[in-house]
Design a protein around this motif. Structure first.
Motif: not given
Lengths: 464, 464
Positions: A221-227, A243-251, A385-391, A428-433
């Motif tokens: 699909l080219g551009k996607v994200y999870t939440f 232990a349970e948290f919500w994450m957003i991950e574009p790719e 906060i420190g690290e807010i995004i890792g990708g 090639p592709h890239a994303g982050f959380g």
């Protein structure tokens, strides 16, 4: 015909006075004298209350005996300009019906302030406080801004699986999901638990990340994200971990590390901007009550470019820093929180994006740089906060990915499908959380991550 | 300066011709003759492909040897009006780079059609087909429409917990979540598993519904909704059931059953309308390929009022129906799928909302009617789907709720916090649950629920 109910927010913004209105909500406070009683009513639509004025002539004391803090009322009255200060309009009550009482002897949320620790124990009632009302409305606004941003930018929302048969995601310890009888599970000939008998026919866990499946979708699909929710079974009792948290991950297919950084910075700024715009009252309240620098900090993030530098450059800076660190800084080891904070809060005084980390401290799927020692990783570091995004940019070369998996002891047969993305039409592709609760923490200025999710899950706690 | 990449969708809608463009995507087909080759390129931004024209003079056969179905290309060329039929524009190629090959001997998605069953086994590749591309784009549009609708109507999005310590939700069998060693779990003196040693200090499960926690939020914020994964550990191998699926649950303070029906009908119509508007091409494809009545059915839902009647009235209708049913119809028993389908597809020929079911076949939290025999439940029934929404007005009276819990063997100590919502400032309220995959099933016209979620979870299957 009866008058339709209005929300408190609608009434407070109304220009149309001297008309009959109906409002329903919960009593925050009641005060007054023998001639008149003032009831502050809140219905969750805004942090503000509307003042209901009950004249003693019409409402003798005994008719108001149940109008106490926490009680639920239906009020019919005349919307009029307010005589008092602090509000533009108020309601001159014609009829007050108590829908639900709240015995002052038993209801825990009386006027006096409560500690956040105490409120955590009554998570079923704390959304009724100003603080948690504000936090939950900001949380909503941020969640909506996430979907809005991606939709407007041509991304597709992908629901990646929560229950996973793979334990190769490598982001942390996992919870097991099972329907086997715990007392006497079926066993194989050698005495080990027979997962073939389990619901899914094998051992399954709760996901720690939707990234690998998001890559599947991005390659189509080219551009996607999870939440969605993600899980860590680590025994971390800190103000930063759940232990349970919500994450957003574009790719994104065809993005490189540079594009990835641009996306992360634009995305974060857009979210903060939306919160400032949509939640001005709630953020003002949090600023005044908890953190006088909150609004300044949020505006600062929007208005300034993030500082971008490599891990190697950061290590150079840290090595000559005048500050004494508890942990030594050496090329090849992961940066500690104190190092990240020094860079963000002292050295650059702005959000920082660190890139090109040593390969040995990052995940197997990150693209190897030509130097053979570093990978195209990026971490976005935020003040407080420190690290807010890792990708990262992902390794799209089949053979290089295989080598990295072997080196890092990731089983090929577990991820055959992930490898096939590189075998057929690789790109090639890239994303982050982005950890959603860390974002909410930053935007609300709250200090503990357990206070920015309605029902926090952490070691020894799964109440409500 | 290099030309920025455009999406296929942008190019197909572009009015600005005779300019150099860059597009990246995957080869769907390639055909041609010795003078010219035509490559159909798709990048997921739309169901359509853009035609890349490669003249043999510029691109001799050997330079195109890897340009096969599934390969990933970067193409630079001139955007021009198309000479052929079926497309308005095409790209006259200047440069073609193969980013990723796809060996025709190995790549499973060749031009010939594949069965949906086969595609389920390659869920990592099926998003690259027209069908799954369309389904996933429609799924995205529906998910976004959900958030948009609620945001526009003053609802707050609430993340209710996935891991729950309660097994009282009563909606179905649950998955256990644990970190105890499966082979030799710690045991108490009497030999049973010692859940005090488990991660959360007690037995925990995956949620079957966020409703009870959504009620907490509604009693503070007024209008809320959830949209998250829910789970059923039932051994159901049907085309309508998943072990992991996404559910939408609005909950509104001060709403009664009538308001609840109005919300459900307006909400569903709005979602279908958004899909028709935003996904015209994808729905046209699905209509043409799978179900010639799809678009008509979707328009019909928007244009007609849902039929509302009580369960009791429905039973009367079914009892005098000329159709022979496999299961008998008797007041007090749950309706079977055949009964629901008769009402929707034969008798009324439109969506139906059934209300006021016998209390014994519904959950403990539904509000008891004055007749003492029925509860303020509602089920929305859709053609081809059956129940798409289940909801109710909730019992807000503490004593009545207690009685219902006792009758239905729900432990009070498990739900002390739920009862306190009725003790402190109780209010009438109502809500419902919409199974997101059933909605996607209805809107896409697909036949099997495993084909409307990227990675389906069902008995003996948690692949990818």
């Amino acid at each position: 015909m009866s008058v339709r109910r209005s929300s408190v927010q609608q009434l407070l913004q109304s220009q149309e006075l001297e008309r009959e209105v109906v409002v329903k909500g919960w009593v925050r406070t009641r005060r007054g004298n023998k001639y008149v009683q003032f009831v502050a009513l809140n219905d969750g639509s805004t942090i503000h209350t509307i003042q209901v004025v009950a004249d003693a002539e019409k409402f003798p004391e005994e008719t108001l005996k149940d109008v106490a803090t926490g009680a639920c009322l239906s009020v019919r009255g005349q919307l009029v300009a307010s005589q008092g200060k602090g509000q533009a309009v108020e309601i001159q009550a014609i009829e007050i019906e108590v829908l639900g009482t709240a015995d002052p002897e038993e209801y825990p949320l009386q006027k006096k302030g409560h500690s956040l620790e105490f409120l955590r124990e009554i998570a079923h009632l704390r959304p009724r406080t100003n603080t948690f009302g504000a936090v939950l409305r900001v949380r909503h606004a941020l969640a909506f801004a996430v979907h809005q941003y991606f939709n407007d930018h041509g991304f597709y929302y992908v629901h990646t699986p929560i229950i996973t048969g793979s334990d190769a995601e490598g982001a942390g310890q996992m919870f097991r999901v099972t329907t086997l009888p715990p007392e006497h599970p079926p066993r194989t000939a050698d005495g080990s638990v027979d997962y073939k008998e389990d619901f899914f026919g094998k051992q399954t866990n709760l996901t720690v990340s939707g990234q690998l499946e998001a890559e599947v979708a991005a390659m189509a699909l080219g551009k996607v994200y999870t939440f969605g929710p993600t899980f860590r079974a680590e025994n971390s009792n800190t103000a930063r971990h759940l232990a349970e948290f919500w994450m957003i991950e574009p790719e994104v297919a065809f993005n490189d590390l540079q594009d990835n950084m641009d996306l992360a910075e634009d995305f974060l700024k857009s979210l903060v901007r939306q919160a400032l715009e949509k939640c001005a009252d709630d953020l003002q309240f949090l600023n005044d009550q908890y953190d006088k620098e909150l609004l300044n900090r949020l505006r600062f993030v929007i208005e300034n470019d993030f500082q971008r530098l490599t891990y190697t450059e950061a290590v150079e800076i840290l090595k000559v820093a005048k500050q004494k660190f508890e942990f030594p800084v050496d090329w090849g080891t992961d940066l500690q929180s104190e190092h990240e904070r020094y860079l963000v809060e002292k050295h650059f005084r702005k959000p920082v994006i660190l890139t090109d980390y040593p390969k040995d401290i990052k995940a197997f799927y990150m693209k190897l740089n030509d130097d053979g020692r570093t990978v195209r990783a990026m971490d976005v570091l935020f003040p407080g906060i420190g690290e807010i995004i890792g990708g990262s940019q992902r390794e799209e070369n089949l053979e290089k990915l295989r080598t990295r998996m072997e080196q890092m002891h990731v089983e090929e047969h577990e991820l055959w499908w992930y490898l096939e993305l590189r075998k057929f039409g690789t790109a090639p592709h890239a994303g982050f959380g982005l950890g959603f609760e860390r974002l909410v923490l930053f935007v609300t200025g709250m200090a503990n991550i357990r206070d920015v999710i309605p029902f926090p899950r952490f070691p020894k706690n799964a109440d409500f």
